[in-house]
Design a protein around this motif. Structure first.
Motif, PDB file in Angstrom:
ATOM      1  N   VAL A 159      23.284  31.384  19.325  1.00  0.00           N
ATOM      2  CA  VAL A 159      23.183  29.989  18.904  1.00  0.00           C
ATOM      3  C   VAL A 159      24.593  29.418  18.883  1.00  0.00           C
ATOM      4  CG1 VAL A 159      22.336  28.377  17.160  1.00  0.00           C
ATOM      5  CG2 VAL A 159      21.222  30.615  17.432  1.00  0.00           C
ATOM      6  N   VAL A 186      27.068  23.966  15.150  1.00  0.00           N
ATOM      7  CA  VAL A 186      26.684  24.869  14.064  1.00  0.00           C
ATOM      8  C   VAL A 186      27.944  25.219  13.277  1.00  0.00           C
ATOM      9  CG1 VAL A 186      24.656  25.832  15.202  1.00  0.00           C
ATOM     10  CG2 VAL A 186      26.890  26.847  15.625  1.00  0.00           C
ATOM     11  N   CYS A 199      26.485  32.002  16.354  1.00  0.00           N
ATOM     12  CA  CYS A 199      25.746  33.149  15.835  1.00  0.00           C
ATOM     13  C   CYS A 199      25.165  33.994  16.963  1.00  0.00           C
ATOM     14  CB  CYS A 199      24.591  32.687  14.953  1.00  0.00           C
ATOM     15  SG  CYS A 199      25.058  31.618  13.575  1.00  0.00           S
ATOM     16  N   LEU A 252      17.146  28.689  13.625  1.00  0.00           N
ATOM     17  CA  LEU A 252      18.133  27.828  12.977  1.00  0.00           C
ATOM     18  C   LEU A 252      18.216  28.074  11.475  1.00  0.00           C
ATOM     19  CD1 LEU A 252      17.523  24.452  14.845  1.00  0.00           C
ATOM     20  CD2 LEU A 252      19.093  26.312  15.408  1.00  0.00           C
ATOM     21  N   CYS A 297      21.042  30.304  11.325  1.00  0.00           N
ATOM     22  CA  CYS A 297      22.270  29.753  11.900  1.00  0.00           C
ATOM     23  C   CYS A 297      22.162  28.235  11.830  1.00  0.00           C
ATOM     24  CB  CYS A 297      22.442  30.224  13.347  1.00  0.00           C
ATOM     25  SG  CYS A 297      24.067  29.879  14.045  1.00  0.00           S
ATOM     26  N   PRO A 298      22.325  27.680  10.636  1.00  0.00           N
ATOM     27  CA  PRO A 298      22.017  26.262  10.427  1.00  0.00           C
ATOM     28  C   PRO A 298      22.964  25.320  11.158  1.00  0.00           C
ATOM     29  CG  PRO A 298      22.981  27.229   8.449  1.00  0.00           C
ATOM     30  CD  PRO A 298      22.725  28.359   9.398  1.00  0.00           C
ATOM     31  N   PRO A 299      22.417  24.197  11.646  1.00  0.00           N
ATOM     32  CA  PRO A 299      23.258  23.170  12.266  1.00  0.00           C
ATOM     33  C   PRO A 299      24.254  22.598  11.260  1.00  0.00           C
ATOM     34  CG  PRO A 299      20.943  22.851  12.829  1.00  0.00           C
ATOM     35  CD  PRO A 299      20.986  23.892  11.745  1.00  0.00           C
ATOM     36  N   SER A 300      25.356  22.090  11.784  1.00  0.00           N
ATOM     37  CA  SER A 300      26.373  21.451  10.943  1.00  0.00           C
ATOM     38  C   SER A 300      26.066  19.965  10.810  1.00  0.00           C
ATOM     39  CB  SER A 300      27.752  21.635  11.572  1.00  0.00           C
ATOM     40  OG  SER A 300      27.871  20.841  12.746  1.00  0.00           O
ATOM     41  N   ALA A 331      25.495  17.844  14.055  1.00  0.00           N
ATOM     42  CA  ALA A 331      24.374  18.118  14.956  1.00  0.00           C
ATOM     43  C   ALA A 331      23.459  16.920  15.119  1.00  0.00           C
ATOM     44  CB  ALA A 331      23.579  19.304  14.440  1.00  0.00           C
ATOM     45  N   VAL A 369      22.745  23.817  20.036  1.00  0.00           N
ATOM     46  CA  VAL A 369      22.517  22.747  19.075  1.00  0.00           C
ATOM     47  C   VAL A 369      23.420  21.588  19.485  1.00  0.00           C
ATOM     48  CG1 VAL A 369      22.612  22.061  16.660  1.00  0.00           C
ATOM     49  CG2 VAL A 369      21.939  24.404  17.261  1.00  0.00           C
TER      50      VAL A 369
END
Length: 255
Positions: free
Chosen positions: A152, A156, A160, A174, A177-180, A183, A221
């Motif tokens: 990913v 982000v 990741c 996600l 590995c969460p979006p920032s 995003a 992302v």
């Protein structure tokens, strides 16, 4: 000279054969000489592709595509610099930091010459003539081994590498590995290991059907298209996904 006998001049004789390389999980690695006009199936057969090779992630590398991919990467890195400058002027710290980090990462990705979305499965090549394209001088067929993860990248907090879970929808990765804050809230791009690119809606208003990933896939992302408007063209995020489609799987899973 006898009538009816056609003798090729020296230049034509030199062009009557081509050299094509095979690497990775093959029993006969290295360059080999083929008749001009030979096809993918001839190379895969001569290379003796290993039964454990990951055909979906196999790559057809063509030197003639490298200059185009080099220009694409350079353009994307330039646009990321413009995005960073615009974000700094707008006091958008998340976008400024994210575009700078991704630009540095992207500039280090190799130029492979990979022709995306080409089938290199030896069994399929033998029975599907439409997939059995001619090869050219200097081409390489690379057959990796099956990886066990996906990647990913993009907007982000940190790129990741996550374990692949069979039939898991791309969106579910996600959570790990969460979006920032930079995003785009509406979509992601999935790049399958054969180089096929898919756009997937992730918002409530455009949520797409589940899209399982194959081992070795990428999730890109994208950066918020409204926030980058003016610094990058409308196709920026799709161009990034298309560039990721040129990357190859290495012997350790990733190049």
């Amino acid at each position: 000279m006898a009538l009816g006998l056609h003798v090729l001049p020296p230049v034509a004789l030199a062009q009557a054969t081509i050299k094509v390389d095979a690497e990775g999980a093959v029993g006969q690695p290295g360059p080999a000489v083929y008749p001009s006009g030979a096809r993918l199936s001839a190379v895969s057969k001569a290379a003796r592709v290993d039964s454990e090779a990951y055909a979906m992630g196999a790559a057809w590398l063509q030197p003639g595509l490298q200059s185009e991919q080099l220009r694409l990467r350079a353009g994307l890195v330039y646009e990321l610099g413009a995005i960073r400058r615009q974000a700094m002027a707008a006091d958008n710290a998340a976008l400024a930091e994210g575009s700078a980090a991704f630009g540095a990462w992207l500039s280090g990705r190799p130029i492979t010459g990979r022709r995306a979305a080409a089938s290199l499965d030896p069994a399929r090549l033998e029975v599907t003539p439409s997939d059995d394209w001619p090869v050219h001088e200097g081409d390489t067929l690379f057959y990796p081994r099956r990886p066990a993860d996906i990647r990913v990248v993009g907007a982000v907090g940190k790129a990741c590498r996550l374990p692949h879970v069979p039939m898991r929808d791309a969106r579910r990765y996600l959570a790990s590995c969460p979006p920032s804050g930079a995003a785009d809230p509406d979509l992601i791009y999935v790049v399958q290991p054969d180089g096929a690119v898919f756009e997937q809606g992730i918002a409530l208003w455009n949520r797409a059907t589940p899209l399982p990933l194959a081992p070795g896939a990428w999730i890109y992302v994208p950066f918020n298209r409204r926030a980058i408007a003016g610094a990058a063209d409308d196709g920026f995020n799709r161009d990034v996904a298309d560039f990721l489609a040129t990357q190859t799987l290495g012997e350790e899973g990733w190049q």
